[in-house]
Design a protein around this motif. Structure first.
Motif, PDB file in Angstrom:
ATOM      1  N   ILE A  33       0.825  -1.209   0.000  1.00  0.00           N
ATOM      2  CA  ILE A  33       0.000   0.000   0.000  1.00  0.00           C
ATOM      3  C   ILE A  33       0.859   1.259   0.000  1.00  0.00           C
ATOM      4  O   ILE A  33       0.569   2.216  -0.721  1.00  0.00           O
ATOM      5  CB  ILE A  33      -0.937   0.004   1.231  1.00  0.00           C
ATOM      6  N   ILE A  34       1.942   1.260   0.795  1.00  0.00           N
ATOM      7  CA  ILE A  34       2.736   2.492   0.935  1.00  0.00           C
ATOM      8  C   ILE A  34       4.198   2.298   0.524  1.00  0.00           C
ATOM      9  O   ILE A  34       5.039   3.146   0.821  1.00  0.00           O
ATOM     10  CB  ILE A  34       2.676   3.036   2.377  1.00  0.00           C
ATOM     11  N   LEU A 174       3.562  11.353   7.981  1.00  0.00           N
ATOM     12  CA  LEU A 174       3.741  11.539   6.545  1.00  0.00           C
ATOM     13  C   LEU A 174       5.105  10.986   6.163  1.00  0.00           C
ATOM     14  O   LEU A 174       6.113  11.356   6.765  1.00  0.00           O
ATOM     15  CB  LEU A 174       3.667  13.032   6.211  1.00  0.00           C
ATOM     16  N   SER A 180       8.688   5.239   0.155  1.00  0.00           N
ATOM     17  CA  SER A 180       7.338   5.546   0.633  1.00  0.00           C
ATOM     18  C   SER A 180       7.026   7.034   0.589  1.00  0.00           C
ATOM     19  O   SER A 180       5.857   7.417   0.597  1.00  0.00           O
ATOM     20  CB  SER A 180       7.149   5.018   2.058  1.00  0.00           C
ATOM     21  N   ASN A 182       7.132   8.882  -1.804  1.00  0.00           N
ATOM     22  CA  ASN A 182       6.419   9.159  -3.048  1.00  0.00           C
ATOM     23  C   ASN A 182       4.911   9.036  -2.883  1.00  0.00           C
ATOM     24  O   ASN A 182       4.149   9.537  -3.710  1.00  0.00           O
ATOM     25  CB  ASN A 182       6.888   8.196  -4.152  1.00  0.00           C
ATOM     26  N   PHE A 183       4.490   8.362  -1.808  1.00  0.00           N
ATOM     27  CA  PHE A 183       3.059   8.170  -1.592  1.00  0.00           C
ATOM     28  C   PHE A 183       2.432   9.311  -0.799  1.00  0.00           C
ATOM     29  O   PHE A 183       1.219   9.459  -0.774  1.00  0.00           O
ATOM     30  CB  PHE A 183       2.825   6.828  -0.875  1.00  0.00           C
ATOM     31  N   ARG A 184       3.286  10.084  -0.094  1.00  0.00           N
ATOM     32  CA  ARG A 184       2.848  11.265   0.642  1.00  0.00           C
ATOM     33  C   ARG A 184       1.583  10.981   1.463  1.00  0.00           C
ATOM     34  O   ARG A 184       1.567  10.086   2.286  1.00  0.00           O
ATOM     35  CB  ARG A 184       2.611  12.435  -0.320  1.00  0.00           C
ATOM     36  N   GLU A 185       0.479  11.741   1.199  1.00  0.00           N
ATOM     37  CA  GLU A 185      -0.725  11.624   2.014  1.00  0.00           C
ATOM     38  C   GLU A 185      -1.349  10.237   1.958  1.00  0.00           C
ATOM     39  O   GLU A 185      -2.045   9.820   2.898  1.00  0.00           O
ATOM     40  CB  GLU A 185      -1.765  12.668   1.580  1.00  0.00           C
ATOM     41  N   ARG A 186      -1.098   9.489   0.885  1.00  0.00           N
ATOM     42  CA  ARG A 186      -1.662   8.148   0.780  1.00  0.00           C
ATOM     43  C   ARG A 186      -1.047   7.205   1.814  1.00  0.00           C
ATOM     44  O   ARG A 186      -1.603   6.151   2.114  1.00  0.00           O
ATOM     45  CB  ARG A 186      -1.444   7.580  -0.622  1.00  0.00           C
ATOM     46  N   GLY A 187       0.103   7.601   2.351  1.00  0.00           N
ATOM     47  CA  GLY A 187       0.743   6.780   3.362  1.00  0.00           C
ATOM     48  C   GLY A 187       0.161   6.953   4.748  1.00  0.00           C
ATOM     49  O   GLY A 187       0.412   6.138   5.643  1.00  0.00           O
ATOM     50  N   TYR A 190      -1.546   4.147   7.595  1.00  0.00           N
ATOM     51  CA  TYR A 190      -0.904   2.835   7.567  1.00  0.00           C
ATOM     52  C   TYR A 190       0.442   2.916   8.280  1.00  0.00           C
ATOM     53  O   TYR A 190       1.208   3.845   8.043  1.00  0.00           O
ATOM     54  CB  TYR A 190      -0.687   2.356   6.131  1.00  0.00           C
TER      55      TYR A 190
END
Length: 220
Positions: A33-34, A174, A180, A182-187, A190
């Motif tokens: 995911i991250i 964050l 990881s 590169n995933f910024r807020e998507r991280g 998790y």
């Protein structure tokens, strides 16, 4: 339990290896995911080989045990994870040179020095959403517990509790370094898979110490 012997630490690491291997699906899911999705398989590969080595080898000193552990992880895992988790067991080697057992002070000093080495190598700090976010709280928790107890079970419990809380808290961070980021807020939401791995390692070692103490104190 004031001291941790070479064989006890070796067996604690074997227990940690078992739990890391069993946690591969969880670690892979989080990293998918991250991250790039390979943390679980990389950890499983490294700790599978490590377990075999530990079960078939004897060690004359804590230095030999921990250096062999770190070198094996570095050799098998490779990449950033190999360097970081190898350094976890190599970076504090000066604290255990020529020692055949560890007390609370030695144990804490070892991981404190390893933490500093990891920060230097990885150019990361606590709060960057890395394995440091479990390792650093584990060390701080051990230092706090040392003020009231020098029992290795209490110290290891503190490490496990600190690492678990740190791994959980990393979910709100964050990502700032590594892939990881590169995933910024998507991280967010998790936990960092490296932090989870550190939590598993300390949790397994704490459980092992309690199990052997129960064995020694059980009525025959």
């Amino acid at each position: 339990m004031k001291y941790l012997s070479i064989d006890q630490f070796r067996n604690a690491l074997i227990c940690a290896a078992d739990d890391i291997i069993a946690s591969e699906p969880e670690l892979t899911e989080i990293d998918s995911i991250i991250g790039d999705g390979d943390h679980g398989t990389t950890m499983k590969s490294g700790f599978t080989v490590l377990k075999t080595m530990l079960e078939s080898s004897g060690y004359e000193s804590m230095f030999d045990l921990l250096r062999s552990t770190g070198v094996q992880l570095l050799r098998v895992m490779g990449g950033a994870s190999g360097v970081i988790f190898g350094t976890l067991f190599i970076g504090g080697h000066e604290a255990v040179r020529d020692k055949t057992e560890m007390d609370a002070d030695c144990f804490i000093d070892f991981f404190d020095m390893s933490c500093e080495a990891i920060m230097k190598r990885g150019k990361a700090r606590p709060g960057d959403k890395t394995m440091l976010d479990a390792l650093y709280p584990a060390i701080e928790a051990m230092k706090g517990r040392r003020k009231t107890s020098g029992d290795m079970r209490d110290i290891m419990d503190a490490a496990a509790e600190g690492a678990k809380a740190g791994a959980q808290n990393s979910a709100d961070m964050l990502p700032k370094v590594g892939r990881s980021k590169n995933f910024r807020e998507r991280g967010i939401g998790y936990p960092d898979p490296g932090a989870v791995s550190v939590s598993i390692i300390f949790g397994s070692m704490a459980e092992y110490l309690h199990n052997i103490c129960l064995l020694y104190t059980s009525p025959s």
